[in-house]
Design a protein around this motif. Structure first.
Motif, PDB file in Angstrom:
ATOM      1  N   TYR A   1       0.888  -1.162   0.000  1.00  0.00           N
ATOM      2  CA  TYR A   1       0.000   0.000   0.000  1.00  0.00           C
ATOM      3  C   TYR A   1       0.922   1.206   0.000  1.00  0.00           C
ATOM      4  O   TYR A   1       1.562   1.480   1.020  1.00  0.00           O
ATOM      5  CB  TYR A   1      -0.890   0.011   1.243  1.00  0.00           C
TER       6      TYR A   1
ATOM      7  N   ALA B   1       2.849  -4.522   2.859  1.00  0.00           N
ATOM      8  CA  ALA B   1       1.987  -5.206   3.826  1.00  0.00           C
ATOM      9  C   ALA B   1       2.305  -6.698   3.852  1.00  0.00           C
ATOM     10  O   ALA B   1       2.356  -7.322   4.909  1.00  0.00           O
ATOM     11  CB  ALA B   1       0.525  -4.978   3.467  1.00  0.00           C
TER      12      ALA B   1
ATOM     13  N   PRO C   1       2.479  -8.821  15.369  1.00  0.00           N
ATOM     14  CA  PRO C   1       1.930  -7.609  15.981  1.00  0.00           C
ATOM     15  C   PRO C   1       1.035  -6.855  15.012  1.00  0.00           C
ATOM     16  O   PRO C   1       0.933  -7.220  13.836  1.00  0.00           O
ATOM     17  CB  PRO C   1       3.181  -6.799  16.309  1.00  0.00           C
ATOM     18  N   ASN C   2       0.414  -5.787  15.470  1.00  0.00           N
ATOM     19  CA  ASN C   2      -0.422  -4.958  14.599  1.00  0.00           C
ATOM     20  C   ASN C   2       0.403  -4.508  13.402  1.00  0.00           C
ATOM     21  O   ASN C   2       1.550  -4.112  13.551  1.00  0.00           O
ATOM     22  CB  ASN C   2      -0.920  -3.711  15.348  1.00  0.00           C
ATOM     23  N   GLY C   3      -0.216  -4.614  12.228  1.00  0.00           N
ATOM     24  CA  GLY C   3       0.455  -4.123  11.022  1.00  0.00           C
ATOM     25  C   GLY C   3       1.428  -5.106  10.398  1.00  0.00           C
ATOM     26  O   GLY C   3       2.111  -4.782   9.432  1.00  0.00           O
ATOM     27  N   ALA C   4       1.476  -6.359  10.901  1.00  0.00           N
ATOM     28  CA  ALA C   4       2.449  -7.331  10.384  1.00  0.00           C
ATOM     29  C   ALA C   4       2.056  -7.895   9.014  1.00  0.00           C
ATOM     30  O   ALA C   4       2.892  -8.479   8.325  1.00  0.00           O
ATOM     31  CB  ALA C   4       2.625  -8.474  11.379  1.00  0.00           C
ATOM     32  N   GLY C   5       0.775  -7.744   8.650  1.00  0.00           N
ATOM     33  CA  GLY C   5       0.339  -8.246   7.336  1.00  0.00           C
ATOM     34  C   GLY C   5      -0.609  -9.431   7.418  1.00  0.00           C
ATOM     35  O   GLY C   5      -0.942 -10.032   6.394  1.00  0.00           O
ATOM     36  N   LYS C   6      -1.097  -9.734   8.601  1.00  0.00           N
ATOM     37  CA  LYS C   6      -1.959 -10.905   8.781  1.00  0.00           C
ATOM     38  C   LYS C   6      -3.284 -10.725   8.031  1.00  0.00           C
ATOM     39  O   LYS C   6      -3.691 -11.584   7.250  1.00  0.00           O
ATOM     40  CB  LYS C   6      -2.246 -11.136  10.280  1.00  0.00           C
ATOM     41  N   THR C   7      -3.947  -9.594   8.291  1.00  0.00           N
ATOM     42  CA  THR C   7      -5.253  -9.368   7.663  1.00  0.00           C
ATOM     43  C   THR C   7      -5.123  -9.280   6.150  1.00  0.00           C
ATOM     44  O   THR C   7      -5.962  -9.808   5.406  1.00  0.00           O
ATOM     45  CB  THR C   7      -5.900  -8.080   8.233  1.00  0.00           C
ATOM     46  N   THR C   8      -4.059  -8.627   5.673  1.00  0.00           N
ATOM     47  CA  THR C   8      -3.873  -8.515   4.218  1.00  0.00           C
ATOM     48  C   THR C   8      -3.726  -9.905   3.604  1.00  0.00           C
ATOM     49  O   THR C   8      -4.307 -10.193   2.549  1.00  0.00           O
ATOM     50  CB  THR C   8      -2.635  -7.636   3.906  1.00  0.00           C
TER      51      THR C   8
ATOM     52  N   GLN D   1     -12.854  -9.702  11.089  1.00  0.00           N
ATOM     53  CA  GLN D   1     -12.558  -9.089  12.392  1.00  0.00           C
ATOM     54  C   GLN D   1     -13.766  -8.292  12.901  1.00  0.00           C
ATOM     55  O   GLN D   1     -14.096  -8.342  14.065  1.00  0.00           O
ATOM     56  CB  GLN D   1     -11.362  -8.152  12.218  1.00  0.00           C
TER      57      GLN D   1
ATOM     58  N   GLU E   1      -8.596 -12.769  13.786  1.00  0.00           N
ATOM     59  CA  GLU E   1      -8.624 -12.378  15.208  1.00  0.00           C
ATOM     60  C   GLU E   1      -9.921 -12.861  15.873  1.00  0.00           C
ATOM     61  O   GLU E   1     -10.726 -12.055  16.354  1.00  0.00           O
ATOM     62  CB  GLU E   1      -8.501 -10.853  15.354  1.00  0.00           C
TER      63      GLU E   1
ATOM     64  N   HIS F   1      -3.077 -11.994  17.529  1.00  0.00           N
ATOM     65  CA  HIS F   1      -1.890 -11.464  18.182  1.00  0.00           C
ATOM     66  C   HIS F   1      -1.882 -11.868  19.653  1.00  0.00           C
ATOM     67  O   HIS F   1      -1.116 -11.350  20.438  1.00  0.00           O
ATOM     68  CB  HIS F   1      -1.696  -9.955  17.943  1.00  0.00           C
TER      69      HIS F   1
HETATM   70  P1  ATP Z   1      -3.728  -5.934  12.757  1.00  0.00           P
HETATM   71  O1  ATP Z   1      -3.374  -6.927  13.808  1.00  0.00           O
HETATM   72  O2  ATP Z   1      -3.661  -4.523  13.244  1.00  0.00           O
HETATM   73  O3  ATP Z   1      -5.010  -6.243  12.032  1.00  0.00           O
HETATM   74  P2  ATP Z   1      -2.220  -7.012  10.550  1.00  0.00           P
HETATM   75  O4  ATP Z   1      -1.060  -7.860  10.899  1.00  0.00           O
HETATM   76  O5  ATP Z   1      -3.473  -7.698  10.195  1.00  0.00           O
HETATM   77  O6  ATP Z   1      -2.500  -5.986  11.695  1.00  0.00           O
HETATM   78  P3  ATP Z   1      -2.520  -5.588   8.077  1.00  0.00           P
HETATM   79  O7  ATP Z   1      -3.864  -5.050   8.455  1.00  0.00           O
HETATM   80  O8  ATP Z   1      -2.455  -6.639   7.055  1.00  0.00           O
HETATM   81  O9  ATP Z   1      -1.730  -6.075   9.365  1.00  0.00           O
HETATM   82  O10 ATP Z   1      -1.630  -4.343   7.622  1.00  0.00           O
HETATM   83  C1  ATP Z   1      -0.296  -4.481   7.128  1.00  0.00           C
HETATM   84  C2  ATP Z   1       0.219  -3.101   6.762  1.00  0.00           C
HETATM   85  O11 ATP Z   1      -0.490  -2.613   5.615  1.00  0.00           O
HETATM   86  C3  ATP Z   1       0.032  -2.050   7.840  1.00  0.00           C
HETATM   87  O12 ATP Z   1       1.145  -1.200   7.822  1.00  0.00           O
HETATM   88  C4  ATP Z   1      -1.232  -1.320   7.416  1.00  0.00           C
HETATM   89  O13 ATP Z   1      -1.209   0.012   7.870  1.00  0.00           O
HETATM   90  C5  ATP Z   1      -1.135  -1.387   5.898  1.00  0.00           C
HETATM   91  N1  ATP Z   1      -2.464  -1.436   5.274  1.00  0.00           N
HETATM   92  C6  ATP Z   1      -3.358  -2.442   5.359  1.00  0.00           C
HETATM   93  N2  ATP Z   1      -4.464  -2.167   4.641  1.00  0.00           N
HETATM   94  C7  ATP Z   1      -4.266  -0.957   4.066  1.00  0.00           C
HETATM   95  C8  ATP Z   1      -5.037  -0.127   3.197  1.00  0.00           C
HETATM   96  N3  ATP Z   1      -6.239  -0.503   2.767  1.00  0.00           N
HETATM   97  N4  ATP Z   1      -4.500   1.057   2.825  1.00  0.00           N
HETATM   98  C9  ATP Z   1      -3.285   1.441   3.245  1.00  0.00           C
HETATM   99  N5  ATP Z   1      -2.496   0.700   4.072  1.00  0.00           N
HETATM  100  C10 ATP Z   1      -2.974  -0.477   4.481  1.00  0.00           C
END
Ligand code: ATP
Length: 278
Positions: free
Chosen positions: A11, A16, A35-42, A81, A156, A188
């Motif tokens: 992004y 991500a 942790p938050n932002g690690a890329g799991k949801t993506t 989530q 989650e 997490h």
């Molecule tokens: P969380 O535990 O907070 O859900 P995560 O491990 O699931 O975190 P992601 O949500 O996959 O992490 O995000 C990975 C990175 O990509 C983060 O830096 C996030 O800010 C960025 N990101 C995710 N989705 C978008 C988007 N739609 N637009 C811009 N940046 C994004």
């Protein structure tokens, strides 16, 4: 059952998901931990066809996720989530509408069976808003299971649930595994990954930095931890491989020294230098 090959997604300048290659076996409960932002949801969004990667390929049960998203949707169930139930409707009505939309065969029997399996039967006529957070999560899970998915994605699953309800949910997820389904969950909560997952992949800044069963990961990185207090009063820890090594290290420390078994959080801290936010 799930295969990711060199999958990347950015992004803007944020990577991500960064060259992720991973294979998840049939019938496994696999946890993506980080942790938050690690890329799991993506990663989950890519596999569930909600977003496309910039490069790489992924397959579920041999079906190409990018080329055949409609086929993929038929074999997966997703618990997102955020709670996207119809809140003013009952549990039963939520399941009925979802099942009709997805053309589930023998829908009424299927709903009855799931309500029993997930111990929701007594709540079937309750309006969603009147249910506790734990029961709403269970309803989301019931809805995802209606189509008898081969693979269940849980993003989650126990966020915001108190420890007792979280454990009830783990029991239900274990039950789902015994039906032969593959479960990919993101979390997490270290404890969740340790209690539930056959194998865990640790993500950090979109990269897979460790992969294995919780006990394998601990064996690889170190099974013992020496904790001590430094001269500034900070609680520090060192991870090591054997009890003997731990005793030797402990002798060098003077304040508040304890030796304990390692957990996945110690593994994570050792590998990344980061703590997982709770
Ligand atoms: P969380 O535990 O907070 O859900 P995560 O491990 O699931 O975190 P992601 O949500 O996959 O992490 O995000 C990975 C990175 O990509 C983060 O830096 C996030 O800010 C960025 N990101 C995710 N989705 C978008 C988007 N739609 N637009 C811009 N940046 C994004």
């Amino acid at each position: 059952m799930i295969l990711l090959q060199n999958v990347s997604k950015s992004y803007g300048k944020t990577k991500a998901v960064d060259s992720l290659t991973l294979e998840i076996k049939k019938g496994e409960i696999f946890g993506l931990l980080g942790p938050n932002g690690a890329g799991k949801t993506t990663t989950v969004k890519i596999l569930t066809t909600l977003t496309k990667p910039d490069s790489g390929s992924c397959f579920i049960d041999g079906i190409d996720v990018l080329k055949n998203p409609q086929e993929i949707k038929k074999i997966i169930g997703v618990v997102p989530q955020e709670n996207n139930l119809e809140r003013e409707l009952t549990v039963y009505e939520n399941l009925l509408i979802y099942g009709m939309l997805h053309k589930v065969k023998n829908l009424k029997e299927r709903i009855e069976k799931i309500l029993y399996t997930l111990e929701l039967y007594e709540k079937k006529n309750s309006i969603v808003t009147t249910l506790s957070g734990g029961l709403q999560r269970r309803t989301l899970l019931a809805r995802a299971l209606l189509t008898e998915p081969k693979v269940l994605f849980l993003d989650e699953p126990s966020i915001g649930l108190d420890p007792h309800i979280r454990r009830q949910l783990w029991q239900i997820i274990r039950k789902i595994k015994t039906e032969g389904r593959t479960v990919l969950l993101t979390t997490h909560y270290i404890e969740e990954a340790e209690a539930l997952c056959d194998r865990v992949g640790i993500l950090s800044y979109g990269r897979l930095i460790a992969l294995g069963s919780p006990s394998e990961l601990k064996k690889d990185v170190g099974e013992y931890v020496v904790e001590f207090i430094d001269k500034d009063g900070n609680l520090l820890s060192e991870i090591c491989h054997s009890r003997e090594e731990a005793y030797e290290l402990a002798k060098l420390r003077h304040n508040g020294v304890t030796i304990r078994k390692s957990n996945l959080e110690d593994v994570f801290v050792k590998l990344t230098g980061e703590r997982i936010e709770k």
